[in-house]
Motif scaffolding. Structure first.
Motif, PDB file in Angstrom:
ATOM      1  N   VAL A 104       0.866  -1.181   0.000  1.00 52.67           N
ATOM      2  CA  VAL A 104       0.000   0.000   0.000  1.00 52.67           C
ATOM      3  C   VAL A 104       0.902   1.230   0.000  1.00 52.67           C
ATOM      4  N   HIS A 105       0.711   2.111  -0.957  1.00 55.02           N
ATOM      5  CA  HIS A 105       1.608   3.262  -1.085  1.00 55.02           C
ATOM      6  C   HIS A 105       1.154   4.395  -0.165  1.00 55.02           C
ATOM      7  N   LEU A 106       2.019   4.797   0.762  1.00 61.09           N
ATOM      8  CA  LEU A 106       1.696   5.817   1.761  1.00 61.09           C
ATOM      9  C   LEU A 106       2.832   6.816   1.898  1.00 61.09           C
ATOM     10  N   SER A 107       3.386   7.236   0.777  1.00 56.34           N
ATOM     11  CA  SER A 107       4.555   8.113   0.772  1.00 56.34           C
ATOM     12  C   SER A 107       4.382   9.224  -0.252  1.00 56.34           C
ATOM     13  N   SER A 108       5.053  10.359  -0.006  1.00 53.41           N
ATOM     14  CA  SER A 108       5.059  11.445  -0.993  1.00 53.41           C
ATOM     15  C   SER A 108       6.027  11.158  -2.133  1.00 53.41           C
ATOM     16  N   ASN A 109       6.880  10.135  -1.979  1.00 53.41           N
ATOM     17  CA  ASN A 109       7.762   9.707  -3.060  1.00 53.41           C
ATOM     18  C   ASN A 109       6.997   8.806  -4.029  1.00 53.41           C
TER      19      ASN A 109
ATOM     20  N   THR B  70       3.487  -7.318   8.025  1.00 49.89           N
ATOM     21  CA  THR B  70       2.874  -6.012   8.274  1.00 49.89           C
ATOM     22  C   THR B  70       1.972  -5.593   7.118  1.00 49.89           C
ATOM     23  N   TYR B  71       2.452  -5.747   5.883  1.00 51.68           N
ATOM     24  CA  TYR B  71       1.635  -5.352   4.736  1.00 51.68           C
ATOM     25  C   TYR B  71       0.500  -6.336   4.451  1.00 51.68           C
ATOM     26  N   ALA B  72       0.625  -7.575   4.899  1.00 57.22           N
ATOM     27  CA  ALA B  72      -0.388  -8.592   4.590  1.00 57.22           C
ATOM     28  C   ALA B  72      -1.540  -8.602   5.589  1.00 57.22           C
TER      29      ALA B  72
ATOM     30  N   ARG C 218      -3.093  -0.690   9.198  1.00 56.62           N
ATOM     31  CA  ARG C 218      -3.647   0.406  10.011  1.00 56.62           C
ATOM     32  C   ARG C 218      -2.530   1.182  10.706  1.00 56.62           C
ATOM     33  N   LYS C 219      -1.552   0.455  11.220  1.00 56.51           N
ATOM     34  CA  LYS C 219      -0.418   1.094  11.903  1.00 56.51           C
ATOM     35  C   LYS C 219       0.361   1.999  10.933  1.00 56.51           C
ATOM     36  N   LEU C 220       0.557   1.519   9.694  1.00 55.13           N
ATOM     37  CA  LEU C 220       1.281   2.313   8.700  1.00 55.13           C
ATOM     38  C   LEU C 220       0.476   3.544   8.287  1.00 55.13           C
ATOM     39  N   ARG C 221      -0.845   3.389   8.137  1.00 52.62           N
ATOM     40  CA  ARG C 221      -1.686   4.535   7.767  1.00 52.62           C
ATOM     41  C   ARG C 221      -1.658   5.618   8.843  1.00 52.62           C
ATOM     42  N   ALA C 222      -1.599   5.202  10.100  1.00 55.83           N
ATOM     43  CA  ALA C 222      -1.554   6.177  11.192  1.00 55.83           C
ATOM     44  C   ALA C 222      -0.265   6.998  11.123  1.00 55.83           C
ATOM     45  N   ILE C 223       0.845   6.349  10.784  1.00 52.15           N
ATOM     46  CA  ILE C 223       2.123   7.063  10.657  1.00 52.15           C
ATOM     47  C   ILE C 223       2.075   8.025   9.476  1.00 52.15           C
ATOM     48  N   ALA C 224       1.525   7.573   8.338  1.00 52.60           N
ATOM     49  CA  ALA C 224       1.412   8.443   7.163  1.00 52.60           C
ATOM     50  C   ALA C 224       0.543   9.657   7.467  1.00 52.60           C
ATOM     51  N   ALA C 225      -0.512   9.454   8.239  1.00 48.21           N
ATOM     52  CA  ALA C 225      -1.416  10.563   8.581  1.00 48.21           C
ATOM     53  C   ALA C 225      -0.694  11.626   9.399  1.00 48.21           C
ATOM     54  N   ARG C 226       0.257  11.216  10.234  1.00 50.85           N
ATOM     55  CA  ARG C 226       1.003  12.198  11.037  1.00 50.85           C
ATOM     56  C   ARG C 226       1.885  13.080  10.150  1.00 50.85           C
ATOM     57  N   PHE C 227       2.466  12.493   9.094  1.00 57.03           N
ATOM     58  CA  PHE C 227       3.239  13.295   8.130  1.00 57.03           C
ATOM     59  C   PHE C 227       2.326  14.311   7.449  1.00 57.03           C
TER      60      PHE C 227
END
Length: 312
Positions: free
Chosen positions: A54-59, A151-153, A159-168
């Motif tokens: 799941v892509h959660l980056s500005s790159n 983690t990705y599967a 959910r944990k990764l999305r929460a980190i992306a939301a903080r950025f």
């Protein structure tokens, strides 16, 4: 683990470029063995990751996937070379200096992994550990790739990764979720979070040559847009605010700072200061423009992180 054999340094890089040539030259000068993995077949583990990523980056997604791919390329290499039970992974934009292998052995101790990061000091933790100079055991790499896939599967991992992306997104800063995020989560969960870039025995690994910050804020003096460098007996040193010299075992030329690599390798410290100051001004302007643009996007789409859509 035996202390009698050399600790191999490994670069995963399928392009021949100037940075890699300079990295090779620095390793040869330092007397350290450098292996360049230039293959592109990362095996079935990487294919599994691509199916759940799941892509959660500005790159761009392609950039982030290339960063993840190197761990699976390493796994394939180690499967064919079981004699490498421990190694140092480095980026091609790193210069190595005399004594770096012995220093990394000492600073890593009995860890399965040791990477580089900046300790938070302002309440903002990007949850990142960088592998640009990182110590690994083969067992540690196997554990990390398993953690990454899990983690990705799983929905809880995503959910944990999305929460980190939301903080950025909430701070309006570039970045988001990358391989450095997964390294941070795994290192803390597995007890391998001791930083490789801490000052140890009067020596240090550089996190990022841009600015005086290393593990700690304002840890070293700056000059221009980079750490102030002083050469003593052909070895680069950084200088603490109190004026103490610390030998630098490796320097990391992140982003556009790569243009300063040949000047450092040949001791032209004043040229490095001038170049990095110009880069600093350009970076500040770029980050300001990104923040303005991202805040405008959030106002339109209700705060969702750009690129955050994906499987639940």
């Amino acid at each position: 683990m035996t202390m009698t054999h050399s600790l191999p340094f490994i670069v995963v890089e399928d392009r021949q470029n100037k940075s890699l040539l300079l990295c090779r030259e620095s390793a040869a000068r330092a007397g350290e063995p450098l292996i360049v993995l230039s293959g592109t077949d990362a095996g079935p583990g990487y294919e599994r990751l691509c199916r759940t990523y799941v892509h959660l980056s500005s790159n761009p997604p392609e950039f982030e996937k290339i960063c993840f791919r190197r761990y699976f390329l390493l796994s394939e290499y180690l499967r064919a070379h079981p004699e490498h039970r421990e190694f140092v992974l480095i980026d091609s934009d790193v210069l190595l200096f005399r004594g770096v292998g012995a220093h990394i052995r000492r600073v890593a101790g009995k860890a399965e992994f040791s990477g580089s990061y900046m300790r938070p000091d302002d309440g903002w933790d990007p949850c990142q550990i960088s592998p640009h100079v990182s110590y690994w055991t083969a067992a540690g790499l196997q554990q990390f790739t398993a953690f990454l896939l899990s983690t990705y599967a799983t929905s809880s991992g995503r959910r944990k990764l999305r929460a980190i992306a939301a903080r950025f997104a909430a701070r309006g800063v570039r970045g988001g979720v990358s391989d450095m995020t997964l390294l941070h989560l795994w290192a803390h969960a597995s007890g391998n979070a001791a930083p490789i870039n801490r000052v140890f025995g009067g020596r240090v690994i550089d996190h990022n040559i841009n600015g005086g910050r290393n593990l700690l804020a304002n840890e070293f003096q700056g000059r221009g847009g980079a750490k102030r460098l002083v050469f003593v007996d052909g070895q680069p040193c950084v200088v603490t605010p109190a004026g103490e010299m610390v030998n630098v075992m490796a320097l990391h030329f992140q982003g556009s700072a790569k243009i300063a690599m040949p000047h450092v390798l040949h001791g032209r410290v004043h040229t490095v200061a001038a170049l990095t100051y110009a880069l600093l001004l350009a970076r500040r302007a770029r980050n300001w423009a990104f923040g303005v643009r991202l805040l405008g996007q959030r106002a339109v789409n209700g705060g969702r992180f750009a690129g955050a859509a994906g499987p639940k």
